[in-house]
Design an enzyme around this catalytic site. Structure first.
Site, PDB file in Angstrom:
ATOM      1  CG  HIS A  93      32.908  40.543  53.564  1.00  0.00           C
ATOM      2  ND1 HIS A  93      34.201  40.227  53.196  1.00  0.00           N
ATOM      3  CD2 HIS A  93      32.299  39.360  53.843  1.00  0.00           C
ATOM      4  CE1 HIS A  93      34.364  38.909  53.269  1.00  0.00           C
ATOM      5  NE2 HIS A  93      33.219  38.370  53.648  1.00  0.00           N
ATOM      6  CG  HIS A  95      33.322  35.947  49.341  1.00  0.00           C
ATOM      7  ND1 HIS A  95      32.595  34.795  49.570  1.00  0.00           N
ATOM      8  CD2 HIS A  95      33.211  36.672  50.482  1.00  0.00           C
ATOM      9  CE1 HIS A  95      32.071  34.827  50.788  1.00  0.00           C
ATOM     10  NE2 HIS A  95      32.431  35.961  51.355  1.00  0.00           N
ATOM     11  CE1 TYR A 120      43.636  58.761  42.431  1.00  0.00           C
ATOM     12  CE2 TYR A 120      45.360  58.329  40.814  1.00  0.00           C
ATOM     13  CZ  TYR A 120      44.388  59.170  41.344  1.00  0.00           C
ATOM     14  OH  TYR A 120      44.199  60.408  40.799  1.00  0.00           O
TER      15      TYR A 120
END
Length: 222
Positions: A93, A95, A120
């Site tokens: 994860h 930002h 892709y």
């Protein structure tokens, strides 16, 4: 299967790479990996560019903290993904700038934040849905992701950034990077590029086993 010590090193290597290239800043973002006896996850408020393998938080199969730093506040999110998708062994994860910007500017569709514009993207990422804004660590958002985890390879949190899972931490990172690059291409293009045709997407499914790709809607954005 690689050893726990190798997984710890992989998390730190991936974290440093993402941080050095600006995919995350400060103490933002988190990474986890599935082990046979639980999970490893980056500590809360840790900088991904300065991770220490010995300080990674270890959690057992019952969700109890075993060793290392205090687990990230997103632990429930990561656990829900692993429980819903047995093939997932790494979750990343960040930002990432362009993906957060995409949520501010407006995604393509709530069920697919970007149109399939490159091969892709289709092969490595697939369909990525939007999760409406909730505060970091909100259990409702974690439950929403868990409900989708077996169907997609990642999600995009509004105003917070992407969460991507794969068969390893490195593979999850590669998919996230491809997603971020697609967002960058989409935001910098004027006029916006047309999606790949359904015939092109079907060829990618047939030749490369691409999954999760949805055919473009007639006329583009809904």
């Amino acid at each position: 299967m690689i050893s726990e010590s190798q997984v710890r090193e992989e998390i730190c290597t991936v974290g440093a790479s993402l941080y050095q290239r600006g995919y995350t800043v400060g103490a933002a973002g988190n990474i986890s990996a599935r082990l046979d006896d639980g999970w490893l996850i980056t500590p809360t408020d840790a900088c991904l560019g300065r991770l220490d393998p010995a300080d990674l938080a270890k959690v057992d199969l019952a969700g109890q903290h075993v060793s290392g730093g205090k687990p990230s506040k997103t632990l429930a999110l990561h656990q829900g993904i692993y429980q819903a998708d047995p093939a997932a062994r790494g979750v990343v994860h960040t930002h990432s700038t362009h993906l957060v910007a995409l949520t501010l500017a407006g995604v393509w569709r709530p069920d697919e934040v970007l149109p399939p514009i490159t091969p892709y993207q289709v092969m490595k990422v697939g369909r990525i849905p939007l999760i409406p804004y909730r505060r970091p660590g909100d259990p409702v958002a974690a439950a929403q992701v868990a409900a989708l985890a077996a169907q997609v390879r990642g999600v995009l949190f509004e105003r917070l950034g992407p969460v991507v899972w794969e068969r390893s931490v490195s593979r999850a990172s590669f998919a996230l990077e491809e997603l971020e690059e697609t967002a960058r291409l989409w935001l910098m293009s004027d006029p916006r590029p047309a999606p790949l045709s359904e015939a092109a997407i079907e060829e990618l499914r047939t030749v490369f086993g691409a999954r999760d790709a949805q055919p473009p809607l007639a006329g583009g954005k809904s």
